[in-house]
Design a protein around this motif. Structure first.
Motif, PDB file in Angstrom:
ATOM      1  N   ALA A   1       0.670  -0.578  -2.120  1.00 23.41           N
ATOM      2  CA  ALA A   1      -0.570   0.193  -2.097  1.00 23.41           C
ATOM      3  C   ALA A   1      -1.299   0.093  -3.426  1.00 23.41           C
ATOM      4  O   ALA A   1      -2.513  -0.161  -3.478  1.00 23.41           O
ATOM      5  CB  ALA A   1      -0.270   1.648  -1.751  1.00 23.41           C
ATOM      6  N   LEU A   2      -0.578   0.283  -4.517  1.00 22.92           N
ATOM      7  CA  LEU A   2      -1.201   0.246  -5.837  1.00 22.92           C
ATOM      8  C   LEU A   2      -1.767  -1.132  -6.157  1.00 22.92           C
ATOM      9  O   LEU A   2      -2.791  -1.252  -6.840  1.00 22.92           O
ATOM     10  CB  LEU A   2      -0.184   0.654  -6.908  1.00 22.92           C
ATOM     11  CG  LEU A   2       0.348   2.089  -6.822  1.00 22.92           C
ATOM     12  CD1 LEU A   2       1.405   2.326  -7.892  1.00 22.92           C
ATOM     13  CD2 LEU A   2      -0.790   3.095  -6.962  1.00 22.92           C
ATOM     14  N   GLU A   3      -1.119  -2.184  -5.658  1.00 26.90           N
ATOM     15  CA  GLU A   3      -1.602  -3.540  -5.906  1.00 26.90           C
ATOM     16  C   GLU A   3      -2.953  -3.799  -5.245  1.00 26.90           C
ATOM     17  O   GLU A   3      -3.726  -4.645  -5.698  1.00 26.90           O
ATOM     18  CB  GLU A   3      -0.579  -4.562  -5.404  1.00 26.90           C
ATOM     19  CG  GLU A   3       0.684  -4.632  -6.242  1.00 26.90           C
ATOM     20  CD  GLU A   3       1.761  -5.504  -5.621  1.00 26.90           C
ATOM     21  OE1 GLU A   3       2.682  -5.904  -6.347  1.00 26.90           O
ATOM     22  OE2 GLU A   3       1.679  -5.784  -4.402  1.00 26.90           O
ATOM     23  N   GLN A   4      -3.246  -3.051  -4.183  1.00 30.44           N
ATOM     24  CA  GLN A   4      -4.494  -3.280  -3.439  1.00 30.44           C
ATOM     25  C   GLN A   4      -5.587  -2.271  -3.771  1.00 30.44           C
ATOM     26  O   GLN A   4      -6.731  -2.437  -3.315  1.00 30.44           O
ATOM     27  CB  GLN A   4      -4.205  -3.230  -1.940  1.00 30.44           C
ATOM     28  CG  GLN A   4      -3.227  -4.285  -1.454  1.00 30.44           C
ATOM     29  CD  GLN A   4      -2.922  -4.140   0.027  1.00 30.44           C
ATOM     30  OE1 GLN A   4      -3.819  -4.196   0.876  1.00 30.44           O
ATOM     31  NE2 GLN A   4      -1.650  -3.945   0.352  1.00 30.44           N
ATOM     32  N   LEU A   5      -5.262  -1.241  -4.531  1.00 33.81           N
ATOM     33  CA  LEU A   5      -6.223  -0.191  -4.824  1.00 33.81           C
ATOM     34  C   LEU A   5      -6.658  -0.235  -6.288  1.00 33.81           C
ATOM     35  O   LEU A   5      -5.896  -0.676  -7.160  1.00 33.81           O
ATOM     36  CB  LEU A   5      -5.621   1.182  -4.505  1.00 33.81           C
ATOM     37  CG  LEU A   5      -5.262   1.422  -3.040  1.00 33.81           C
ATOM     38  CD1 LEU A   5      -4.523   2.747  -2.879  1.00 33.81           C
ATOM     39  CD2 LEU A   5      -6.509   1.397  -2.153  1.00 33.81           C
TER      40      LEU A   5
END
Length: 361
Positions: free
Chosen positions: A89-93
């Protein structure tokens, strides 16, 4: 005979979802609320395999992002731990700071909570979640909402009935149920693909209806049956798709979908399937399966991966059933697992050198 193969791919998105108007409208409404800052509009999408749950979510997210600003992270939960899902999630946000594996679980949750602006986590194949820690992390992140996709609502409720997120059961929130299509509805879904992907002389409306009738209401099965029926017709140098081509196409589609499903599953699922397939067409008792799993763990797991608990195995066995790979016969102490295609082999060998297989995150 296939003039455009793209329209038969699972990831091809039509501009309009036929016979999904109400679910589309409902999901768009939730996305609109989320983009305005009302991130308590989490959505649970459920229904059997092949009815378009992921397609609905991807379609709505893609179309909505064309009209409004909304950050989206798309995560397939199979085989992933809480930490792995949060990392994806953090990689895409658009979060502050570097994102890397060295971040602790608490640090990953904090990064999610610090996100500015509304965001959506699409948690696909969430049946594999054996805990609600990810859902709790989303609940506590003020700018984040979740779209959760599962197969079996009843199974989900049984597994999570004791879990409370935000003071109420998570599953009591917004739900969207997708059911199987009727023959006419599925023929409508096939028509734009046939128009774009097949020669006009190869098919007519009755062809699509006959294909739809073989698909048991599953869009993916119908689309792939039409594809392989056209392939068979081409192999036989026929100008039109016949009933015989459809029947052979249905069998090929079933086999290819099963193979693709099995290959897409993470390592633990493939090990369990290999043990069931190893037992042959008669299958294996549940108790014997768990014993067999314990026997081979030294062979199939390395220092970088670890065997899973019985509870986790049961979750993964359910996924094998959802994917039409095995059948479960009996109940209570008489449960038996049977491979639906005894000739379909697992990508991993439970008795061989499988240490190089994919490891859980």
């Amino acid at each position: 005979m296939l003039s455009d193969r793209r329209v038969f791919r699972d990831d091809w998105l039509p501009r309009r979802l036929e016979h999904r108007e109400q679910p589309t409208e409902k999901l768009f409404s939730r996305l609109s609320s989320i983009s305005r800052g009302y991130t308590d509009n989490d959505v649970l999408i459920h229904g059997p395999s092949g009815v378009g749950k992921t397609t609905l979510a991807r379609h709505c997210l893609t179309r909505y992002q064309e009209e409004a600003a909304l950050n989206v992270a798309k995560i397939r939960c199979l085989g992933k731990t809480t930490g792995g899902i949060l990392l994806r999630a953090l990689e895409q946000l658009p979060v502050d700071g570097d994102v890397h594996r060295a971040l602790s679980i608490d640090e990953r949750k904090q990064r999610l909570r610090s996100l500015e602006g509304p965001a959506v986590l699409l948690l696909d194949e969430a049946d594999d979640l054996h805990e609600t820690e990810v859902l709790q992390a989303v609940e506590r992140a003020p700018g984040v909402a979740a779209i959760v996709i599962i197969h079996d609502l009843e199974e989900w409720l049984v597994r999570h009935e004791a879990d409370q997120v935000g003071g109420e059961p998570w599953h009591s929130r917004n739900q969207i149920e997708l059911t199987r299509y009727g023959v006419d509805e599925l023929a409508d879904i096939l028509e734009p693909r046939a128009q774009q992907g097949l020669p006009p002389q190869a098919w007519d409306r009755s062809t699509l209806e006959r294909v739809a009738d073989k698909a048991a209401g599953a869009a993916r099965r119908g689309i792939q049956t039409l594809r392989y029926a056209a392939v068979v017709a081409g192999e036989q140098e026929a100008r039109e798709i016949s009933d015989r081509h459809i029947e052979i196409g249905r069998e090929r589609a079933r086999d290819e979908i099963r193979k693709a499903n099995l290959n897409s599953l993470p390592y633990h699922h493939q090990v369990l399937y290999a043990l069931i397939q190893e037992a042959g067409a008669g299958g294996i008792d549940a108790g014997a399966l768990h014993n067999r799993y314990d026997e081979v763990t030294d062979d199939v797991y390395t220092t970088d991966s670890h065997p899973i608990s019985k509870r986790s195995r049961r979750n993964k066995l359910q996924k094998l059933r959802d994917y039409d790979l095995i059948n479960r016969i009996g109940d209570g102490g008489g449960v038996r697992y049977v491979p639906l295609d005894p000739d379909l082999e697992s990508p991993v060998d439970p008795l061989g050198d499988v240490g190089q297989g994919a490891t859980p995150e």
